[in-house]
Motif scaffolding. Structure first.
Motif, PDB file in Angstrom:
ATOM      1  N   TRP A 190      29.056  40.578  30.979  1.00  0.00           N
ATOM      2  CA  TRP A 190      30.476  40.382  30.698  1.00  0.00           C
ATOM      3  C   TRP A 190      31.331  41.028  31.775  1.00  0.00           C
ATOM      4  O   TRP A 190      30.897  41.947  32.482  1.00  0.00           O
ATOM      5  CB  TRP A 190      30.807  40.935  29.321  1.00  0.00           C
ATOM      6  N   LEU A 191      32.558  40.554  31.869  1.00  0.00           N
ATOM      7  CA  LEU A 191      33.435  41.005  32.944  1.00  0.00           C
ATOM      8  C   LEU A 191      34.834  41.274  32.424  1.00  0.00           C
ATOM      9  O   LEU A 191      35.175  40.950  31.289  1.00  0.00           O
ATOM     10  CB  LEU A 191      33.514  39.953  34.052  1.00  0.00           C
ATOM     11  N   SER A 192      35.644  41.891  33.282  1.00  0.00           N
ATOM     12  CA  SER A 192      37.058  42.105  33.017  1.00  0.00           C
ATOM     13  C   SER A 192      37.808  41.861  34.313  1.00  0.00           C
ATOM     14  O   SER A 192      37.284  42.123  35.402  1.00  0.00           O
ATOM     15  CB  SER A 192      37.304  43.535  32.526  1.00  0.00           C
ATOM     16  N   PHE A 193      39.019  41.322  34.199  1.00  0.00           N
ATOM     17  CA  PHE A 193      39.775  40.963  35.401  1.00  0.00           C
ATOM     18  C   PHE A 193      40.625  42.147  35.863  1.00  0.00           C
ATOM     19  O   PHE A 193      41.853  42.089  35.882  1.00  0.00           O
ATOM     20  CB  PHE A 193      40.632  39.739  35.127  1.00  0.00           C
ATOM     21  N   ASN A 194      39.986  43.229  36.247  1.00  0.00           N
ATOM     22  CA  ASN A 194      40.685  44.454  36.648  1.00  0.00           C
ATOM     23  C   ASN A 194      40.356  44.847  38.077  1.00  0.00           C
ATOM     24  O   ASN A 194      40.413  46.023  38.422  1.00  0.00           O
ATOM     25  CB  ASN A 194      40.340  45.592  35.691  1.00  0.00           C
ATOM     26  N   THR A 195      39.997  43.874  38.897  1.00  0.00           N
ATOM     27  CA  THR A 195      39.607  44.166  40.281  1.00  0.00           C
ATOM     28  C   THR A 195      40.476  43.357  41.238  1.00  0.00           C
ATOM     29  O   THR A 195      40.003  42.486  41.961  1.00  0.00           O
ATOM     30  CB  THR A 195      38.114  43.846  40.494  1.00  0.00           C
ATOM     31  N   GLN A 196      41.764  43.685  41.230  1.00  0.00           N
ATOM     32  CA  GLN A 196      42.730  42.964  42.051  1.00  0.00           C
ATOM     33  C   GLN A 196      42.641  43.412  43.502  1.00  0.00           C
ATOM     34  O   GLN A 196      42.517  44.600  43.793  1.00  0.00           O
ATOM     35  CB  GLN A 196      44.133  43.186  41.513  1.00  0.00           C
ATOM     36  N   GLN A 197      42.736  42.445  44.397  1.00  0.00           N
ATOM     37  CA  GLN A 197      42.670  42.748  45.817  1.00  0.00           C
ATOM     38  C   GLN A 197      44.068  42.880  46.412  1.00  0.00           C
ATOM     39  O   GLN A 197      45.076  42.621  45.757  1.00  0.00           O
ATOM     40  CB  GLN A 197      41.846  41.683  46.533  1.00  0.00           C
ATOM     41  N   VAL A 198      44.112  43.298  47.651  1.00  0.00           N
ATOM     42  CA  VAL A 198      45.374  43.713  48.252  1.00  0.00           C
ATOM     43  C   VAL A 198      46.378  42.567  48.337  1.00  0.00           C
ATOM     44  O   VAL A 198      47.589  42.783  48.271  1.00  0.00           O
ATOM     45  CB  VAL A 198      45.118  44.331  49.650  1.00  0.00           C
ATOM     46  N   ASP A 199      45.916  41.311  48.452  1.00  0.00           N
ATOM     47  CA  ASP A 199      46.831  40.175  48.553  1.00  0.00           C
ATOM     48  C   ASP A 199      46.957  39.426  47.229  1.00  0.00           C
ATOM     49  O   ASP A 199      47.295  38.245  47.203  1.00  0.00           O
ATOM     50  CB  ASP A 199      46.386  39.221  49.664  1.00  0.00           C
TER      51      ASP A 199
END
Length: 927
Positions: free
Chosen positions: A836-845
């Motif tokens: 399972w995953l979570s969308f908490n790995t935002q990149q710089v752009d």
């Protein structure tokens, strides 16, 4: 296929790399044709006896006849616009943190990996110096305001750095021990300490002068957060999740490095904040439980719903202080008066003494003022130093004293009604917090004056995004929409026109190539620190960065970078590794297409586009009808659409051209009704007005027709004995779909739960719990049919349908369906993605590199589903040609299986037993 050979890509070779292979139609005589080691062949296509495929950043071609391969040279003539320096025109789209200065005169903004310090009113906007290719995170002011502290990956790891807040000077590295992601950097009020937490669920205390760190706490549950310093910098409050999943507030003593629980693990407690005098610790806690649903009885078995569970609490740190909200009483007023009188007497005595001293000082000053200059130190220098020390003492903060024993027994309620609250903070006179409306999905800033009369909660700012109180407690930074505001910290609503932080003209440049290297490294680091297996599935993850970084030099567009990242993360052999977003060329002249909810075919002879099929929908939900199926719209299958808004349909390449930008708008169609072969005259044209829909809405309509037709097939073939529920995914919309489809058929003899094509989500446990409910007792009134409890429990036989497109939470449902013995699973093996995953790995752009974060294993101690899928109990495949012609072998197998169970293991009819006879003879007899 070439001749009798089937060509395919597979990783069945010795080193696990994808290569070109072939085999005979019966699956024998497998042969390997390419031998690429360490790189996967991708996207193969066959033409003229040659296979073209991607390998790394190259295209290669393999000639079957000669058994040779080569790189295809593809020179590109372009200015490669995406690689050139560009300017960020809307930096607010990239802001990841905003913090107010200690006295509220400036704001530190972190945007796209850069740090900017802008004045709250007018003045110069400064940018902290930064090395290209580095990303700064979470910049905030140090207590004196002359520096900002932030996290930087300049060294390859996230380290603590500081830099002058005026942008003049070189950043200074503080820490050198980074090994995992760090968050919530929180300096102490005296600037001697920095508290932070990391991805390994550890909270740390960093000594700024010694540049060493000490572990505060370590958690094995859901991490540590809400780090809040006491005014004297000797105590730190934090929240740590207890073993039973309840967040619990602790206080950490810096001097002896010990932690003490403030609140119980029987309630959720969080968002601690210290009173400015250090006597109280305020916090939020979920302790108000009153369900908005009063009973689980009613249509669709309503669930209890607890809304507005949060209340505001406070704990006396010494155990001796009276609540500032406690109303006055005669005993308290008498004691207060006595204290004030005693203080008045003491002040009077001090004033007499000070007057004597002042007289002596005046005499000394007069004697020394004789006009004589000297370079020697003034005899008053020592007195001046004493005066300076006195000023420091006036600014000194009183030590916070905490009676550690029994703090939970000293918790009091603050006079605030329960609600949905978060983000508590306090200044000398007020408490502030965020209150959100879960239905409207909005939040507002509220305030309460700390006093014991005329207590009233005030709304300071409505429909805002977040806020922060300045360190001196005098100013608030708040975001509303796309603007920041700085205003006085009180209960009055701000004048937004005069408090807006001026960010006009804010822009900065980006070097794409440098940023692409950063983005690849970020994706690599996210996977290293967030991946569920610290051992990275045995892959040398450091070597992977070295392997794929050189390919960035060949990247000319963000989409190509995503391809490189995808190849890199695929080395982990794990699903749920999604990539999307980031800088894309959308263009300013994009036009939205529209559709009519039907399948149309160009018919030159008929003079327009013939309506071949209008998508059907459930008539119980008329809002989902096709635009051409609305009542009053005279368009039927076979009719011809001759024009759209006066534009002849055959005058354009496709009918979609005049439909552009028409979604949701009134659109005029010129239609000619279908004419039968025996008709004597050509049908007349007529005009109708419709509202086209978006392509996505038409996709849903088309999918909805497939669901509706499945249900009709089941109803027809089972004569109404079997119910049918399809779940497209496992999200909130699918909870609604379950309610629409399950409850009308809960009393059938059989049930098919179809999770084919299921896109996943996280509601498997809820759906399974509905199916696990068992009828164990019955109600009977004087007339009518009996009902049962558990209400809406399914008493019949159940099967689940799966296929190769059943993914993620759909697979968790299927696996649970089997393991819990609910019924048989029919179809083909599922997708195989269960980390399972979570969308908490935002990149710089603003791109996203999603990471598989939580692996799933069974009670037997084996990892399950991931990389293999769920094997059905009964294997049935839907063959392509038959399926294209309308057959559904899997659905037919499910119906047949249930019909057999209904016949051989029938569900017992519920028979009302005879009512008891309690007459005890003739009750009419008289004594």
């Amino acid at each position: 296929m070439v001749g009798r050979a089937r060509l395919f890509l597979t990783d069945r070779g010795d080193d696990g790399s994808m290569n070109v292979w072939s085999m005979t139609p019966d699956g024998t005589d497998a042969q390997q044709h390419t031998t690429h080691a360490g790189w996967d062949a991708q996207g193969a296509d066959l033409d003229g006896g040659r296979i073209v495929y991607q390998l790394g950043a190259d295209l290669r071609v393999y000639d079957i006849a000669t058994d040779t391969g080569r790189v295809v040279p593809i020179p590109l003539v372009s200015d490669f616009d995406a690689t050139r320096e560009n300017w960020v025109k809307q930096p607010m789209n990239y802001v990841t943190s905003a913090h107010i200065s200690p006295d509220g005169d400036r704001v530190a903004l972190t945007a796209r990996g850069r740090v900017f310090v802008t004045p709250a009113k007018k003045g110069r906007r400064a940018q902290v110096a930064r090395r290209e290719g580095a990303r700064y995170r979470s910049a905030m002011f140090m207590p004196e305001g002359d520096e900002v502290v932030f996290l930087s990956d300049e060294t390859g790891e996230l380290e603590l750095w500081t830099a002058p807040s005026d942008g003049i000077g070189t950043p200074e590295q503080l820490s050198a021990d980074g090994d995992v992601f760090r968050y919530e950097v929180t300096p102490s009020p005296d600037g001697k300490w920095i508290a932070y937490r990391d991805k390994n669920y550890v909270a740390w205390l960093f000594d700024v002068e010694a540049k060493t760190r000490t572990e505060i706490a370590r958690n094995q549950n859901d991490g540590i957060g809400d780090l809040r310093w006491a005014p004297d910098s000797r105590w730190l409050a934090y929240v740590m999740t207890a073993d039973n999943s309840y967040p619990q507030i602790h206080v950490y003593a810096v001097e002896d490095a010990t932690s003490t629980a403030v609140t119980s693990d029987r309630v959720d407690s969080y968002s601690p904040t210290w009173s400015t005098d250090g006597k109280w610790l305020y916090f939020l806690s979920d302790r108000h439980f009153q369900s908005r649903v009063g009973s689980p009885w009613g249509p669709r078995q309503p669930e209890p719903y607890f809304d507005g569970t949060t209340k505001l609490y406070m704990v006396s740190l010494t155990g001796e202080d009276r609540s500032p909200f406690e109303e006055d009483d005669e005993v308290y007023l008498a004691e207060k008066k006595a204290e004030e009188e005693a203080e008045t007497d003491e002040d009077a005595g001090d004033e007499d003494d000070s007057n004597d001293e002042d007289d002596e000082e005046d005499a000394q000053a007069t004697a020394s003022d004789d006009g004589v200059d000297t370079d020697e130190e003034s005899p008053d220098a020592e007195d001046d130093a004493d005066d300076a020390d006195g000023e420091e003492d006036e600014d000194a903060v009183d030590p916070v004293v905490i009676a550690l024993d029994g703090m939970n027994e000293r918790v009091l309620e603050a006079p605030v009604k329960p609600g949905n609250y978060g983000g508590l903070s306090a200044n000398e006179k007020h408490l502030f917090w965020l209150a959100w409306n879960p239905e409207a999905r909005t939040q507002k800033l509220q305030a309460l004056e700390i006093k014991n009369n005329d207590i009233e909660v005030k709304t300071v700012l409505d429909e805002m995004n977040g806020y922060e109180l300045s360190r001196d407690g005098k100013k608030i930074l708040a975001r509303k929409g796309s603007a920041y505001h700085v205003f006085d910290a009180g209960t009055s609503a701000p004048d937004l026109d005069n408090t807006k932080v001026d960010l006009s003209g804010w822009t900065f440049s980006v070097d794409p190539r440098e940023e692409w290297r950063l983005i690849l490294t970020e994706a690599w680091r996210y996977h290293r620190d967030y991946f569920y297996d610290p051992g990275m599935h045995g892959v040398d993850w450091d070597a992977m960065l070295d392997k794929y970084m050189p390919l960035v030099d060949r990247v000319t567009h963000r989409s190509e970078l995503n391809d490189v990242i995808a190849q890199m993360v695929s080395e982990l052999s794990a699903l749920h590794t999604y990539l999307w977003g980031g800088d894309r060329d959308t263009g300013d002249d994009s036009v939205s297409p529209a559709r009519l909810g039907a399948r149309l075919a160009r018919d030159e002879a008929a003079g327009g586009y013939r309506v071949e099929h209008v998508y059907a929908s459930d008539p119980n939900y008329p809002g989902r009808r096709s635009p051409l199926a609305k009542p009053g719209v005279k368009v039927a299958e076979g009719d011809v659409i001759e024009a759209v808004n006066g534009v002849a349909a055959l005058s354009v390449p496709d009918i979609s051209v005049p439909l552009r930008s028409q979604a949701g708008r009134q659109t005029l169609l010129t239609v000619r009704a279908a004419v039968g072969e025996e008709a004597e005259a050509e049908a007349e044209t007529h005009r109708v007005v419709v509202k086209p829909i978006s392509p996505w809405a038409e996709r849903n309509l088309r999918y909805g027709e497939w669901e509706y037709r499945r249900r009709q097939l089941v109803d027809g073939k089972s004569n109404g004995d079997i119910g049918y529920v399809h779940l497209r995914a496992m999200g909130s919309g699918d909870i609604a779909q379950w309610a629409r489809e399950y409850y009308p058929v809960f009393d059938r003899k059989g049930l098919i739960v179809d999770v084919r094509h299921n896109g996943g989500g996280n509601i498997d446990s809820w759906i399974l719990s509905r199916l696990l409910r068992k009828a164990w007792m019955y109600w009977a009134g004087r007339v009518g049919r009996p009902t049962w409890g558990m209400q809406y429990a399914f008493r019949g036989h159940v099967v689940a349908l799966v296929d190769g497109n059943t993914g993620s939470d759909g697979e968790a449902f299927a696996e649970g369906f089997q393991r819990l013995g609910i019924g048989k699973v029919i179809g083909t093996r599922t997708w195989g993605g269960e980390i399972w995953l979570s969308f908490n790995t935002q990149q710089v752009d603003n791109g996203l590199a999603a990471v598989p974060q939580w692996g799933v294993f069974g009670p037997e101690g084996e990892w399950m589903v991931e990389g293999h899928g769920v094997d059905p109990d009964i294997v049935v495949d839907n063959l392509p040609h038959a399926t294209y012609n309308g057959a559904d072998a899997q659905l037919d197998a499910a119906i047949a299986h249930l019909q057999n169970l209904i016949r051989t293991e029938p569900v017992p009819e519920v028979v009302i037993p005879p009512r008891p006879d309690k007459s005890h003879g003739d009750n009419r007899a008289r004594p």
